[in-house]
Design a protein around this motif. Sequence first.
Motif, mmCIF file in Angstrom:
data_model
loop_
_atom_site.group_PDB
_atom_site.id
_atom_site.type_symbol
_atom_site.label_atom_id
_atom_site.label_comp_id
_atom_site.label_asym_id
_atom_site.label_seq_id
_atom_site.Cartn_x
_atom_site.Cartn_y
_atom_site.Cartn_z
ATOM 1 N N ARG A 176 0.841 -1.200 0.000
ATOM 2 C CA ARG A 176 0.000 0.000 0.000
ATOM 3 C C ARG A 176 0.874 1.248 0.000
ATOM 4 N NH1 ARG A 176 -4.816 0.830 -1.749
ATOM 5 N NH2 ARG A 176 -5.563 -1.000 -0.588
ATOM 6 N N PHE A 177 1.939 1.239 0.774
ATOM 7 C CA PHE A 177 2.851 2.383 0.782
ATOM 8 C C PHE A 177 3.502 2.562 -0.589
ATOM 9 C CE2 PHE A 177 3.279 2.048 5.589
ATOM 10 C CZ PHE A 177 2.666 3.262 5.816
ATOM 11 N N LYS A 180 1.126 4.350 -2.811
ATOM 12 C CA LYS A 180 1.104 5.774 -2.473
ATOM 13 C C LYS A 180 2.383 6.465 -2.949
ATOM 14 C CE LYS A 180 -2.905 6.054 -0.705
ATOM 15 N NZ LYS A 180 -3.938 6.918 -1.339
ATOM 16 N N PHE A 207 7.165 8.124 0.946
ATOM 17 C CA PHE A 207 6.357 6.914 1.026
ATOM 18 C C PHE A 207 7.096 5.706 0.462
ATOM 19 C CE2 PHE A 207 3.172 9.888 2.158
ATOM 20 C CZ PHE A 207 2.184 9.176 2.818
ATOM 21 N N TYR A 210 8.860 4.307 3.324
ATOM 22 C CA TYR A 210 7.953 3.520 4.163
ATOM 23 C C TYR A 210 7.731 2.134 3.557
ATOM 24 C CZ TYR A 210 6.658 8.049 6.302
ATOM 25 O OH TYR A 210 6.668 9.258 6.944
ATOM 26 N N LEU A 301 2.852 10.469 10.011
ATOM 27 C CA LEU A 301 1.566 10.785 9.404
ATOM 28 C C LEU A 301 0.775 11.752 10.277
ATOM 29 C CD1 LEU A 301 0.449 7.287 8.041
ATOM 30 C CD2 LEU A 301 1.736 9.088 6.869
ATOM 31 N N GLU A 390 -3.872 -0.094 7.654
ATOM 32 C CA GLU A 390 -3.779 -0.113 6.189
ATOM 33 C C GLU A 390 -5.125 0.173 5.539
ATOM 34 O OE1 GLU A 390 -4.309 -1.511 2.282
ATOM 35 O OE2 GLU A 390 -4.964 -2.788 3.930
ATOM 36 N N CYS A 393 -6.748 3.825 7.107
ATOM 37 C CA CYS A 393 -5.948 5.057 7.106
ATOM 38 C C CYS A 393 -5.084 5.178 5.856
ATOM 39 C CB CYS A 393 -5.068 5.109 8.365
ATOM 40 S SG CYS A 393 -4.029 6.584 8.478
ATOM 41 N N VAL A 394 -4.088 4.300 5.728
ATOM 42 C CA VAL A 394 -3.090 4.475 4.672
ATOM 43 C C VAL A 394 -3.715 4.440 3.285
ATOM 44 C CG1 VAL A 394 -0.958 3.564 3.679
ATOM 45 C CG2 VAL A 394 -1.289 3.525 6.159
#
Length: 472
Positions: A176-177, A180, A207, A210, A301, A390, A393-394
């Motif tokens: 997911r990061f 992004k 990101f 991350y 964040l 995840e 939020c993310v």
Amino acid sequence: MNNLATSETRIERDYVGEVNIPSERLYGVNSVRGADNLTVSPLSIAHYPEFITAFAQCKWAAALANRDNNVITQEQCDAISRACQEMIDGQFNDSLIVDLLEGSGGTSTNMNFNEVIANRAQQHLDHAPGSYDVIHPNDHVNCSQSTNDVYPAALKIATYAMLGPLISEVERLADRFRVKAIEFADVLHLGRTCLQDAQPMRLGQLFGGYASLGRRLADELVAVRDKLRTLPLGGTAIGTGFGAPAGYRPAVYKHLSGIAGVEFLAPTNSFDAMQNMDVFSRVSGELRTCAASLAKIASDLTVLSSGPVGGLGELRLPEAQAGSSIMPGKVNPVLPMAMIQLSFAVAGNDVAVAQAVQYGELEINHFEPVVASRVFDSIMLLTNGIRRFEEKCVSGITANVERNERHLMDSMAVATALVPSIGYARVSTLARKSVAEGRPLAAILDESGLLSRSDTLLAIDKASYPVFGVQE
């Protein structure tokens, strides 16, 4: 316990005395003693399905190995195996009554499993629970075993199983990061060190970092998980294997690997395997590292989304819920906050595990229940917490592009990008002038004729590429 027997109870005895057990329950007198004496938490062993499965797998494999060595009959083996399969399928949880945090070094837990399996096996052979005339908890279900080898073996098997979903969640978060990072690849961003303006960068690079961290955390969890495949099973009480036939050890590992679908291994040295639980220091340490690392991201964040007016406001987090009971309209970063709070709990659990590992004595470690309790807790906290972080939020983070670029262009951080064309000394003088006058360095450069705004943007663009974090 009520000492008056009724038609709905059965009596079991030990050297302490008699207890009445509800007829529909499969536990026995040893389980009752353990529950009565040692219940200190709200969570019994029934709360942890992976632990139930692991214990049942050990008992099942032991029954098959004992049959192979002519220690129990085929009929006894079949009855025990059938009871173990039913236990794995989720039956009899209401008879698993011992507290996971019991203080008998695992004996009460082991006997709870032995008694439930024995009583169910008795039923399969048309004999009454509690009589133990065909299948006995110690003589048959626990045959060729000791609490001292079967408990830590089941603990390792359960931890191995529980780490699988956690690793998947960490990998999903890393993915997911990365998504992004690609989404924010072209967003100019003000990089900061010591919470002070530092250098130009791209938000995607942040990101991307991350994402790389998440992948490394998953890899380390995979590596430490593999260390759990070596078990002390077959060592019996202290590592000698006394009480088990000569062919038991190879047979039990063969059957266990077949039942569990994982290749579990005998230790190089059984005495080391019985005495030491250092692998759980490593497991717990990786859990702590994972929690602390993700808490750092969560803190980032929180800072980057601060505001929306009085803070940085460079990121927008999904609005999950109202943030105040008194301040209307306030929304807090509750998902990052939850990740940070979770990390505190995992760190505390790690301290407890370290203490338990340290204070094993001589031939065994009798503090395994607290290791089980704290390691299971950390894994569940992380698995559930990361999933929500995840998903809620993310995945929904967006960038305030205008604010990111304004913060960068209004700062003296652009100075670093200009050193190659203007020189460190001159840029430093102009940067300090920017701070003193409270004006953007880019504006001062434009006024002085040294660099136009477009040239400054070109220099920043050159300085902030390639987007290493995205490419990794």
